[in-house]
Design a protein around this motif. Structure first.
Motif, mmCIF file in Angstrom:
data_model
loop_
_atom_site.group_PDB
_atom_site.id
_atom_site.type_symbol
_atom_site.label_atom_id
_atom_site.label_comp_id
_atom_site.label_asym_id
_atom_site.label_seq_id
_atom_site.Cartn_x
_atom_site.Cartn_y
_atom_site.Cartn_z
ATOM 1 N N ARG A 86 0.828 -1.213 0.000
ATOM 2 C CA ARG A 86 0.000 0.000 0.000
ATOM 3 C C ARG A 86 0.861 1.261 0.000
ATOM 4 N NH1 ARG A 86 -3.432 -3.346 3.194
ATOM 5 N NH2 ARG A 86 -2.420 -2.691 5.139
ATOM 6 N N GLN B 89 2.234 1.624 -3.485
ATOM 7 C CA GLN B 89 1.178 2.061 -4.401
ATOM 8 C C GLN B 89 1.018 3.573 -4.333
ATOM 9 O OE1 GLN B 89 -2.699 0.307 -3.744
ATOM 10 N NE2 GLN B 89 -3.684 1.600 -5.275
ATOM 11 N N SER B 90 0.988 4.108 -3.127
ATOM 12 C CA SER B 90 0.872 5.554 -2.959
ATOM 13 C C SER B 90 2.077 6.280 -3.559
ATOM 14 C CB SER B 90 0.744 5.887 -1.465
ATOM 15 O OG SER B 90 0.652 7.283 -1.275
ATOM 16 N N TYR B 91 3.245 5.739 -3.348
ATOM 17 C CA TYR B 91 4.481 6.347 -3.874
ATOM 18 C C TYR B 91 4.436 6.418 -5.405
ATOM 19 C CZ TYR B 91 9.626 7.070 -4.128
ATOM 20 O OH TYR B 91 10.888 7.566 -4.348
ATOM 21 N N GLU C 212 1.693 6.012 -7.518
ATOM 22 C CA GLU C 212 0.537 6.685 -8.098
ATOM 23 C C GLU C 212 0.459 8.166 -7.735
ATOM 24 O OE1 GLU C 212 -2.993 4.485 -7.147
ATOM 25 O OE2 GLU C 212 -2.394 2.737 -8.325
ATOM 26 N N GLU C 213 0.946 8.535 -6.548
ATOM 27 C CA GLU C 213 0.802 9.909 -6.087
ATOM 28 C C GLU C 213 2.073 10.742 -6.193
ATOM 29 O OE1 GLU C 213 -2.165 10.879 -5.469
ATOM 30 O OE2 GLU C 213 -3.051 8.877 -5.519
#
Length: 287
Positions: free
Chosen positions: A124, A127-129, A131-132
């Motif tokens: 998770r 994923q943030s790293y 996508e964001e």
């Protein structure tokens, strides 16, 4: 509630009015309730330029989920964004929530079923790293760089009548630039964005080095779906030269993308050919 049911009915009706013909089908087995997957129009033999559309299709392939791919545009999509899915009358926008819906309802297998809590938390965070942080850098380069934007307009809007093409391109570009400015990446200079992008890609190399997949497993997990999609979606495009050069200069990433493309998207022959050439060049450079 009655209001929610009415809203959902109106949404589905609106979607039906704007549907384009089905682009393709994958693993359509009689008796299965297939997923209708809506993304931007694209050719059969190349990835989506949209990493989020590519992510959802990669998940569907990785889990052998039967689906029909349909082409549409974001202005006719729920939440005004793509991708989304329709399944048994349920409309689920956003790649993340579409995947959660498919897994939670037993339509697709859980690629993370064998991971422990620490590994799931790690996924998770990454994923943030990706996508964001990483993806907005690509978007800034794609839409903020005048030369890249000119190529994007030529490649992606060629079917738009020439008289309105500049106005449409300006309008779309303004929306994207405003979005990434609000997100934060749009406020950085070109050199700062390049630095953030390069750091992120080097971090991915560090995580993947010496492993087949992200967690050292023999099979893909969801974070591999995300990493692969965001690494590979732009590699055939002409308007992401900085990003492509950085990805293709890293043998670990090239091998990773090639391995998963061969497994899930063997029809992407131009991408595979490009990766083969790059791998050959890297071999001679190392040698």
């Amino acid at each position: 509630t009655t209001t929610q049911a009415t809203t959902q009915t109106q949404t589905i009706s609106l979607i039906n009015q704007h549907r384009l013909p089905t682009s393709s089908s994958f693993r359509m087995t009689e008796g299965n309730s297939r997923v209708e997957f809506y993304g931007f129009p694209k050719s059969e033999d190349v990835p989506f330029v949209s990493a989020f559309c590519h992510k959802l299709e990669t998940f569907l392939r990785a889990t052998s989920t039967p689906y029909d791919r349909r082409s549409t545009m974001s202005n006719s999509a729920p939440k005004g964004k793509l991708p989304y899915i329709v399944h048994n009358g349920n409309v689920v926008p956003d790649s993340h929530f579409a995947i959660r819906y498919l897994v939670d309802n037993g339509i697709s297998s859980d690629l993370d079923s064998n991971l422990n809590d620490t590994q799931r938390a790690d996924s998770r965070a990454w994923q943030s790293y990706i996508e964001e942080k990483l993806y907005p850098c690509l978007v800034k380069q794609r839409w903020g760089d005048d030369q890249n934007f000119a190529v994007l307009t030529e490649d992606m809007m060629s079917s738009v009548p020439w008289m309105i093409r500049p106005l449409l391109a300006w309008w779309v570009r303004r929306g994207v630039i405003n979005t990434i400015w609000a997100q934060g990446i749009g406020r950085h200079s070109e050199s700062e964005v390049n630095s953030l992008m390069e750091n992120a890609l080097n971090d991915v190399v560090t995580k993947l080095e010496g492993k087949k997949y992200f967690h050292g497993t023999e099979e893909m997990t969801e974070i591999d779906v995300i990493l692969y999609s965001f690494l590979s979606s732009s590699l055939i495009s002409r308007f992401d030269p900085q990003y492509n050069e950085s990805v293709l200069s890293k043998p670990v990433l090239v091998e990773y993308v090639k391995r998963i493309t061969q497994k899930l998207f063997p029809e992407y022959e131009s991408l595979l050919e490009k990766l083969e050439i790059i791998m050959g060049e890297n071999f001679y450079l190392v040698g």
